[in-house]
Design an enzyme around this catalytic site. Structure first.
Site, PDB file in Angstrom:
ATOM      1  N   LYS A 111       0.880  -1.128   0.124  1.00 28.50           N
ATOM      2  CA  LYS A 111       0.139   0.042   0.132  1.00 28.50           C
ATOM      3  C   LYS A 111       0.998   1.222   0.112  1.00 28.50           C
ATOM      4  O   LYS A 111       0.575   2.103  -0.683  1.00 28.50           O
ATOM      5  CB  LYS A 111      -0.922   0.000   1.123  1.00 28.50           C
ATOM      6  CG  LYS A 111      -2.163  -0.963   1.056  1.00 28.50           C
ATOM      7  CD  LYS A 111      -3.203  -0.849   1.706  1.00 28.50           C
ATOM      8  CE  LYS A 111      -4.116  -1.969   1.655  1.00 28.50           C
ATOM      9  NZ  LYS A 111      -5.595  -1.883   2.381  1.00 28.50           N
ATOM     10  N   LYS A 150      -4.603 -10.376  -6.937  1.00 32.84           N
ATOM     11  CA  LYS A 150      -5.902 -10.614  -6.469  1.00 32.84           C
ATOM     12  C   LYS A 150      -6.933  -9.376  -6.885  1.00 32.84           C
ATOM     13  O   LYS A 150      -6.512  -8.138  -7.241  1.00 32.84           O
ATOM     14  CB  LYS A 150      -5.671 -10.298  -4.706  1.00 32.84           C
ATOM     15  CG  LYS A 150      -5.411  -8.827  -4.242  1.00 32.84           C
ATOM     16  CD  LYS A 150      -5.753  -8.895  -2.725  1.00 32.84           C
ATOM     17  CE  LYS A 150      -5.652  -7.364  -2.270  1.00 32.84           C
ATOM     18  NZ  LYS A 150      -6.068  -7.198  -0.884  1.00 32.84           N
ATOM     19  N   LYS A 163      -9.765  -3.248  -5.073  1.00 30.42           N
ATOM     20  CA  LYS A 163     -10.389  -2.178  -5.562  1.00 30.42           C
ATOM     21  C   LYS A 163      -9.479  -1.098  -6.048  1.00 30.42           C
ATOM     22  O   LYS A 163      -9.747  -0.184  -6.856  1.00 30.42           O
ATOM     23  CB  LYS A 163     -11.303  -1.193  -4.202  1.00 30.42           C
ATOM     24  CG  LYS A 163     -10.293  -0.862  -2.996  1.00 30.42           C
ATOM     25  CD  LYS A 163     -11.192  -0.050  -2.284  1.00 30.42           C
ATOM     26  CE  LYS A 163     -10.364   0.006  -0.931  1.00 30.42           C
ATOM     27  NZ  LYS A 163     -10.202  -1.253   0.002  1.00 30.42           N
TER      28      LYS A 163
END
Ligand code: AQP
Length: 337
Positions: A116, A199, A202
């Site tokens: 992230k 995966k 969003k």
């Protein structure tokens, strides 16, 4: 009377408006099933959502929207405790204790933070994003959860939770239940429909591979029909050589209850197009009533808010007890009332 059922706890972020298929199949679907057999606590983790830049009005709207989607998916406030994380201040309070127990090195090894923070651009990640897994540790331990139903991407955070629970118990005396991950093999990781090596997420680079449950059903059908498969034509579950087809079979199987073997037999000799067309129909049948139910909950925000307030009250009763024990064990002087 306190419940004698084993306890589960899990949460979902209100960061994007709509849940995606990975959130639903990897986590929320199990939450719905577990409320029948477990003492279940589920929350919308808004404190986690502010670890990345957010718009305040959007966050408030998305928090209600997340709760509405959880109810639409089948959570029943009579059968589980559903609440918003920031309504229970004990989460942030226990997180501080856990921050003081966690090693900088072990927090640095969290792969989700690495991923992230890389997406944010070097140097832009906040300290909150770095300590996010520690807040998650507090979330889980506050409820003395036995199991945590999540997708595979959360396994490392559950391991960290177990390590910190053991460390605290070893240093200060038995205080926390050491939780186990509850991850179903079949749906542990739902993959991006355009790139089945990553995966479904969003923050995927292209929205074409992401199935948002609140998308217009026509868009959903289109995305399923244009899913990437391979140049072969055989419909067979083989994650190594046929990741795209295998992903579609997993999704199909979970949504219909048919086994993968049954599906392989049903589609023997058929083309990928047939599988995709049928799965698109299954998806549309699933998302259409889900969208309607979500909207019904959103149309009555007062009921939704009071339901969340009741959930927070139930959650606080448990969380306050655990926090008081933890404060006492570490030696914080109790405030005189
Ligand atoms: N692709 C997935 N397959 C299976 N489970 C998944 N989960 C998420 N993606 C998949 C599970 O959904 C639950 C809620 O996740 P979250 O609130 O942490 O959402 P997230 O991880 O922020 O969702 P994304 O899309 O994966 O976000 P980004 O792109 O920001 O990383 C969790 O139990 C999670 O395991």
């Amino acid at each position: 009377m306190p419940s004698t059922r084993p306890r589960v706890l899990s949460g979902i972020q209100p960061t994007a408006g709509s849940f995606h298929l990975g959130n639903y199949l990897g986590a929320v679907r199990q939450w719905v099933a577990l409320q029948e057999s477990h003492d279940a606590f589920y929350m919308v983790v808004d404190l986690h959502a502010i670890t990345v830049p957010q718009d305040p009005a959007e966050l408030r709207a998305n928090t209600r929207l997340a709760a509405a989607q959880l109810l639409a998916a089948g959570l029943d406030p009579e059968r589980c405790t559903l609440f918003v994380q920031s309504h229970v201040p004990e989460h942030a309070q226990l997180a501080w204790i856990m921050n003081c127990l966690a090693g900088f090195g072990e927090a640095s090894r969290m792969t989700q933070f690495k991923d992230k923070s890389a997406k944010q651009g070097a140097g832009n990640a906040t300290v909150g994003l770095f300590t996010y897994p520690i807040l998650q540790v507090a979330d889980i331990l506050l409820y003395q959860a036995n199991e945590v139903p999540v997708g595979e991407d959360q396994r490392q955070h559950i391991e960290l939770t177990r390590d910190l629970a053991d460390r605290f118990n070893g240093r200060f005396g038995e205080t926390f239940t050491v939780p186990a991950p509850y991850i179903l093999k079949e749906t542990a990781k739902i993959y991006d429909l355009q790139d089945p090596s990553i995966k479904m997420s969003k923050s995927a680079s292209t929205p074409k591979g992401l199935i948002n449950l609140l998308d217009d059903p026509k868009t959903t059908a289109k995305k399923v029909k244009s899913a990437v498969t391979d140049t072969d034509t055989v419909i067979k579950y083989d994650t190594e050589n046929k990741p795209g087809v295998s992903n579609l079979l997993s999704i199909y199987s979970t949504l219909t209850g048919k086994t993968i073997a049954d599906l392989e037999a049903e589609y023997e000799g058929k083309m990928y197009g047939a599988l995709k067309t049928d799965l698109a129909e299954v998806m549309v049948e699933f998302v259409t009533p889900f969208r309607t139910r979500t909207q019904q909950y959103l149309d009555d925000p007062e009921t939704l808010d009071s339901l969340l307030a009741k959930g927070a009250e139930k959650a606080r009763a448990v969380a306050a007890e655990t926090l008081a024990a933890a404060y006492d064990r570490v030696g914080l002087l109790p405030a005189k009332h």
